[in-house]
Design an enzyme around this catalytic site. Sequence first.
Site, PDB file in Angstrom:
ATOM      1  N   THR A 256       6.413  18.433   4.952  1.00 39.84           N
ATOM      2  CA  THR A 256       6.385  19.792   5.470  1.00 39.84           C
ATOM      3  C   THR A 256       5.500  20.628   4.565  1.00 39.84           C
ATOM      4  O   THR A 256       5.644  20.564   3.337  1.00 39.84           O
ATOM      5  CB  THR A 256       7.790  20.419   5.553  1.00 39.84           C
ATOM      6  OG1 THR A 256       7.673  21.844   5.700  1.00 39.84           O
ATOM      7  CG2 THR A 256       8.623  20.120   4.324  1.00 39.84           C
TER       8      THR A 256
ATOM      9  N   ASP B 222       5.657  23.591   3.942  1.00 34.98           N
ATOM     10  CA  ASP B 222       6.409  24.665   3.292  1.00 34.98           C
ATOM     11  C   ASP B 222       6.997  24.269   1.944  1.00 34.98           C
ATOM     12  O   ASP B 222       7.369  25.136   1.158  1.00 34.98           O
ATOM     13  CB  ASP B 222       7.543  25.147   4.205  1.00 34.98           C
ATOM     14  CG  ASP B 222       7.052  25.553   5.582  1.00 34.98           C
ATOM     15  OD1 ASP B 222       5.944  26.117   5.667  1.00 34.98           O
ATOM     16  OD2 ASP B 222       7.766  25.303   6.565  1.00 34.98           O
TER      17      ASP B 222
ATOM     18  N   ARG C 193       9.445  19.253  18.853  1.00 36.49           N
ATOM     19  CA  ARG C 193      10.819  19.675  18.636  1.00 36.49           C
ATOM     20  C   ARG C 193      11.619  19.059  19.774  1.00 36.49           C
ATOM     21  O   ARG C 193      11.184  19.072  20.925  1.00 36.49           O
ATOM     22  CB  ARG C 193      10.931  21.198  18.683  1.00 36.49           C
ATOM     23  CG  ARG C 193       9.907  21.927  17.817  1.00 36.49           C
ATOM     24  CD  ARG C 193      10.184  21.803  16.337  1.00 36.49           C
ATOM     25  NE  ARG C 193       9.259  22.625  15.542  1.00 36.49           N
ATOM     26  CZ  ARG C 193       9.262  22.660  14.218  1.00 36.49           C
ATOM     27  NH1 ARG C 193      10.118  21.911  13.532  1.00 36.49           N
ATOM     28  NH2 ARG C 193       8.401  23.430  13.567  1.00 36.49           N
TER      29      ARG C 193
ATOM     30  N   ASP D 244      13.888  18.837   7.161  1.00 36.58           N
ATOM     31  CA  ASP D 244      15.343  18.712   7.201  1.00 36.58           C
ATOM     32  C   ASP D 244      15.868  18.331   8.579  1.00 36.58           C
ATOM     33  O   ASP D 244      16.834  17.571   8.691  1.00 36.58           O
ATOM     34  CB  ASP D 244      16.008  20.002   6.700  1.00 36.58           C
ATOM     35  CG  ASP D 244      15.523  21.244   7.430  1.00 36.58           C
ATOM     36  OD1 ASP D 244      14.682  21.132   8.341  1.00 36.58           O
ATOM     37  OD2 ASP D 244      15.996  22.349   7.070  1.00 36.58           O
TER      38      ASP D 244
ATOM     39  N   ASP E 207       9.886  23.181   1.375  1.00 42.11           N
ATOM     40  CA  ASP E 207      11.178  23.872   1.365  1.00 42.11           C
ATOM     41  C   ASP E 207      12.372  22.922   1.428  1.00 42.11           C
ATOM     42  O   ASP E 207      13.413  23.251   1.978  1.00 42.11           O
ATOM     43  CB  ASP E 207      11.252  24.875   2.519  1.00 42.11           C
ATOM     44  CG  ASP E 207      11.125  24.217   3.891  1.00 42.11           C
ATOM     45  OD1 ASP E 207      10.755  23.020   3.957  1.00 42.11           O
ATOM     46  OD2 ASP E 207      11.391  24.901   4.896  1.00 42.11           O
TER      47      ASP E 207
END
Length: 359
Positions: A129, A131, A76, A107, A133
Amino acid sequence: MMAKFRRIGVLTSGGDAPGMSACVKAVVNRALDMGLEVVGINGGYKGLIDEDLTPMTHKSVSNVVSYGGTFLYSSRCPEFKTEEGMQAAVATCRKNNIDALVCIGGDGTFRGATDMTRHGFPSVGLPATIDNDITATDYTIGLDTAINSTVNMIDQLRDTCESHERLNVVEVMGRDCGQIALYAAIASGAVAVAVPEVPFDEAAAIEKIKALRAAGKRSMIVVVSEGMFNPDGTPYAETLAKNIARETGIDTKFARFAHIVRGGKPTMKDRTFAAEVAVKAVELLIEGKSNIVMCQIDGEIVSEDINFALIADRMYKNKLKDGDLDAFTKEQIDAMKALSEKRKREIAHLYEVAQNVAF
């Protein structure tokens, strides 16, 4: 017209996902075959800021297709969101003659790709990812592996649950998206599943558990998405486990699989999807396309404007801000709404299937 690129950079950013390494391999091999030089950027956008680069060759990616996580590493990087960090990244690209970027992630990664495009470095985003998502695509790299890892662990939990006549509440990853939980619940024969997209009737689930135990069912699994929270903001899954134990008298355990499902060798589906989107991304980049994200819609690999994808995602998640839709036409806004409705139907369908097999 073909863009006159000589060297491109490739990075993986945000949460790691099985299949990222396979994606990098495909990017590198396709780009080299098209006569480009490729630089691997270690640690995502932080590596771009710190100038942590590695020249890539066919040999350097020859055996990475089976690697879990990402061999280019990830992080990150709040610094990248600052003007100082952005300028450092731009300086790295200029100093090292990097003409364009392939950015693999979610994203946040796509927002970074947009920033680099705006600063003169054409960029393409690839969806990775666990997820799943990202609303603009039906599938993201890592989902299938994460589901299979989750199901394998649930299967092992069921063995001991059956031996001791227990129930196990399992919390799985997915952030605000319940797809890992839903697929895992269906595949593992869970008696109940709770996801953030669908109201969960705890009382009804507990009554069902009582009835199943009365009918002689020894082992039971309940799957809960990590996106489920109590009114006070604390995780719901562990609370549910305590409530089930209190209301039913069943020996109830709780397990949080957490980041373990991010690891492991990627499945065939994640390896092949990663290769498909990677090859297409490099080809489109060379054609002069940028600020796009590669998506899968109804089985077809297509490209979509990154800004469209980001705002469509906000629309689905009810996170639109004032002015978000101003730059889009009515047709584009309608397309975003259609994507949102499609995702809602998919979740509703999976939930219904999960209910129908929850015995």
